[in-house]
Scaffold this motif. Structure first.
Motif, mmCIF file in Angstrom:
data_model
loop_
_atom_site.group_PDB
_atom_site.id
_atom_site.type_symbol
_atom_site.label_atom_id
_atom_site.label_comp_id
_atom_site.label_asym_id
_atom_site.label_seq_id
_atom_site.Cartn_x
_atom_site.Cartn_y
_atom_site.Cartn_z
ATOM 1 N N LEU A 1 -0.130 10.877 -1.240
ATOM 2 C CA LEU A 1 -0.660 12.242 -1.335
ATOM 3 C C LEU A 1 0.375 13.240 -0.832
ATOM 4 O O LEU A 1 0.611 14.285 -1.469
ATOM 5 C CB LEU A 1 -1.955 12.364 -0.526
ATOM 6 C CG LEU A 1 -2.632 13.740 -0.570
ATOM 7 C CD1 LEU A 1 -3.047 14.100 -1.999
ATOM 8 C CD2 LEU A 1 -3.852 13.771 0.360
ATOM 9 N N LYS B 1 -2.476 5.704 0.789
ATOM 10 C CA LYS B 1 -3.141 6.844 0.133
ATOM 11 C C LYS B 1 -2.635 8.164 0.705
ATOM 12 O O LYS B 1 -2.442 9.144 -0.031
ATOM 13 C CB LYS B 1 -4.658 6.728 0.258
ATOM 14 C CG LYS B 1 -5.235 7.024 1.631
ATOM 15 C CD LYS B 1 -6.756 6.947 1.623
ATOM 16 C CE LYS B 1 -7.347 7.363 2.960
ATOM 17 N NZ LYS B 1 -8.829 7.281 2.957
ATOM 18 N N TRP B 2 -2.391 8.197 2.027
ATOM 19 C CA TRP B 2 -1.880 9.424 2.624
ATOM 20 C C TRP B 2 -0.398 9.614 2.324
ATOM 21 O O TRP B 2 0.078 10.733 2.117
ATOM 22 C CB TRP B 2 -2.110 9.407 4.135
ATOM 23 C CG TRP B 2 -3.548 9.627 4.496
ATOM 24 C CD1 TRP B 2 -4.418 8.718 5.031
ATOM 25 C CD2 TRP B 2 -4.298 10.836 4.326
ATOM 26 N NE1 TRP B 2 -5.660 9.278 5.202
ATOM 27 C CE2 TRP B 2 -5.618 10.581 4.784
ATOM 28 C CE3 TRP B 2 -3.997 12.100 3.841
ATOM 29 C CZ2 TRP B 2 -6.609 11.552 4.756
ATOM 30 C CZ3 TRP B 2 -4.989 13.070 3.813
ATOM 31 C CH2 TRP B 2 -6.281 12.793 4.273
ATOM 32 N N PHE C 1 -4.254 0.338 2.568
ATOM 33 C CA PHE C 1 -4.818 1.363 1.694
ATOM 34 C C PHE C 1 -4.850 2.716 2.391
ATOM 35 O O PHE C 1 -4.582 3.755 1.782
ATOM 36 C CB PHE C 1 -6.232 0.978 1.247
ATOM 37 C CG PHE C 1 -6.262 -0.203 0.323
ATOM 38 C CD1 PHE C 1 -5.161 -0.534 -0.446
ATOM 39 C CD2 PHE C 1 -7.401 -0.997 0.217
ATOM 40 C CE1 PHE C 1 -5.180 -1.623 -1.302
ATOM 41 C CE2 PHE C 1 -7.435 -2.086 -0.640
ATOM 42 C CZ PHE C 1 -6.330 -2.402 -1.392
ATOM 43 N N THR C 2 -5.169 2.732 3.689
ATOM 44 C CA THR C 2 -5.179 3.982 4.455
ATOM 45 C C THR C 2 -3.782 4.589 4.503
ATOM 46 O O THR C 2 -3.589 5.788 4.268
ATOM 47 C CB THR C 2 -5.664 3.725 5.893
ATOM 48 O OG1 THR C 2 -6.962 3.128 5.859
ATOM 49 C CG2 THR C 2 -5.714 5.019 6.690
ATOM 50 N N SER D 1 -9.009 2.729 -1.633
ATOM 51 C CA SER D 1 -9.302 2.919 -0.216
ATOM 52 C C SER D 1 -10.798 2.846 0.085
ATOM 53 O O SER D 1 -11.198 2.559 1.221
ATOM 54 C CB SER D 1 -8.743 4.256 0.277
ATOM 55 O OG SER D 1 -9.455 5.356 -0.279
ATOM 56 N N THR E 1 -1.271 7.910 -6.247
ATOM 57 C CA THR E 1 -2.198 8.526 -5.302
ATOM 58 C C THR E 1 -3.642 8.299 -5.734
ATOM 59 O O THR E 1 -4.496 7.896 -4.925
ATOM 60 C CB THR E 1 -1.933 10.040 -5.193
ATOM 61 O OG1 THR E 1 -0.600 10.255 -4.716
ATOM 62 C CG2 THR E 1 -2.918 10.699 -4.237
ATOM 63 N N PHE F 1 -4.555 4.509 -5.239
ATOM 64 C CA PHE F 1 -4.704 4.078 -3.849
ATOM 65 C C PHE F 1 -5.905 4.750 -3.171
ATOM 66 O O PHE F 1 -6.561 4.135 -2.328
ATOM 67 C CB PHE F 1 -3.424 4.347 -3.063
ATOM 68 C CG PHE F 1 -2.365 3.307 -3.269
ATOM 69 C CD1 PHE F 1 -2.574 1.991 -2.873
ATOM 70 C CD2 PHE F 1 -1.169 3.626 -3.890
ATOM 71 C CE1 PHE F 1 -1.605 1.021 -3.081
ATOM 72 C CE2 PHE F 1 -0.193 2.654 -4.084
ATOM 73 C CZ PHE F 1 -0.418 1.349 -3.682
ATOM 74 N N TRP F 2 -6.212 5.988 -3.531
ATOM 75 C CA TRP F 2 -7.421 6.614 -2.986
ATOM 76 C C TRP F 2 -8.668 5.916 -3.519
ATOM 77 O O TRP F 2 -9.645 5.744 -2.789
ATOM 78 C CB TRP F 2 -7.451 8.111 -3.325
ATOM 79 C CG TRP F 2 -6.731 8.929 -2.295
ATOM 80 C CD1 TRP F 2 -5.396 9.224 -2.257
ATOM 81 C CD2 TRP F 2 -7.297 9.526 -1.136
ATOM 82 N NE1 TRP F 2 -5.102 9.970 -1.142
ATOM 83 C CE2 TRP F 2 -6.237 10.185 -0.437
ATOM 84 C CE3 TRP F 2 -8.592 9.595 -0.622
ATOM 85 C CZ2 TRP F 2 -6.460 10.877 0.752
ATOM 86 C CZ3 TRP F 2 -8.810 10.295 0.571
ATOM 87 C CH2 TRP F 2 -7.754 10.928 1.241
#
Length: 302
Positions: free
Chosen positions: A191, A187-188, A183-184, A54, A47, A50-51
């Motif tokens: 999470l 990341k979610w 990436f969007t 992003s 997480t 990737f954030w």
């Protein structure tokens, strides 16, 4: 070096990391970390990565109508998929894990037939039957006894369940993958995965003796987070920009070979007649299930 050759190296790199992971991750559990605790660390680490990445991608928002599908993807791909795999690996052996993971294309085909009514030909049906026969052979006829593999049949079942959850994730995520930047999406997804896995991992995290972690355990954990989770995804994404999806997916055949060789070289596992027979059935089944029905029309399209 051409981009195509770099893409081939990237796909090979991702497959190699996956193959090594069966033995490297097994070395963490259960002496240093329990399976669910390792999953939670993996999800948290991925997480953060990737954030961070992003910020270099487009600024996108998830549309409200996609929330439910995103949650389902997270449950299947970041929750049950990882929980069953690592728990299964902790109970079973690296070679069993490497072989059973290869059934993913068969599981995806079965789910595609059930969920989206994909056409299936006799050759593919034969591949499904043979591949599943190999998996069942490994599950029910394996009679090994190892201190670090306390329940091999149950572990094998969980690893096969992992392939099923992953197949469901791939089908569910298809529309979102096509709609949002990687990436969007990731990341979610990761999470949400933190909170999905937490009820399973909380007690194991609390019980972990963090001060006893050795350098060997730490680099293995880092490998699982950075290598198996982060770099493999980036490698596969780059490979897909230059190669056909069918070409990239063909590298799945190398993963168990790399996993088996590495497990044998490091002395973490050994071959048995049952494992060899089951592996041959699984490989043959995956090959037949993945084979195009009309080879004449597909020549030259690799």
């Amino acid at each position: 070096m051409s981009k195509r050759n770099l893409a081939i190296l990237a796909a090979l790199g991702a497959t190699t990391i996956y193959g090594l992971n069966h033995t490297i991750a097994k070395g963490i559990m259960p002496n240093f970390l329990e399976a669910y605790a390792l999953v939670e660390l993996r999800v948290i680490g991925a997480t953060l990565l990737f954030w961070l990445m992003s910020f270099f991608g487009p600024k996108e928002k998830i549309e409200k109508r996609d929330y439910l599908r995103l949650v389902v993807c997270a449950i299947l791909g970041m929750g049950f998929n990882m929980l069953t795999f690592f728990k299964g690996l902790s109970l079973s052996t690296p070679i069993n894990s490497a072989v059973l993971m290869t059934t993913s294309p068969i599981i995806v085909l079965i789910l595609s037939v059930i969920l989206i009514k994909e056409k299936v030909f006799p050759l593919k049906i034969g591949g499904i039957i043979i591949g599943l026969l190999g998996a069942l052979t490994l599950i029910f006829l394996s009679n090994e006894s190892r201190q670090d593999a306390p329940n091999i049949p149950l572990g094998n079942i969980l690893i096969l369940m992992n392939a099923t959850f992953y197949g469901g994730y791939l089908i569910t995520a298809k529309s979102l993958i096509e709609k949002y930047h990687p990436f969007t999406f990731m990341k979610w997804l990761f999470l949400l995965g933190i909170f999905i896995c937490l009820p399973f991992s909380y007690q194991e995290l609390v019980d972990t003796q963090w001060n006893t972690l050795t350098f060997d355990a730490i680099w293995r954990i880092a490998f699982v987070i950075i290598g198996t989770t982060f770099f493999t995804y980036l490698f596969n994404i780059f490979a897909l920009t230059q190669l056909k999806a069918s070409t990239v997916s063909a590298f799945v055949y190398l993963q168990p070979l790399i996993g088996i060789i590495f497990a044998l070289v490091t002395g973490q596992d050994q071959l048995t007649t049952i494992k060899i027979a089951a592996a041959c059935l699984v490989f043959l089944g995956v090959y037949l299930a993945s084979k195009k029905p009309n080879q004449k029309n597909s020549l030259g399209k690799i």
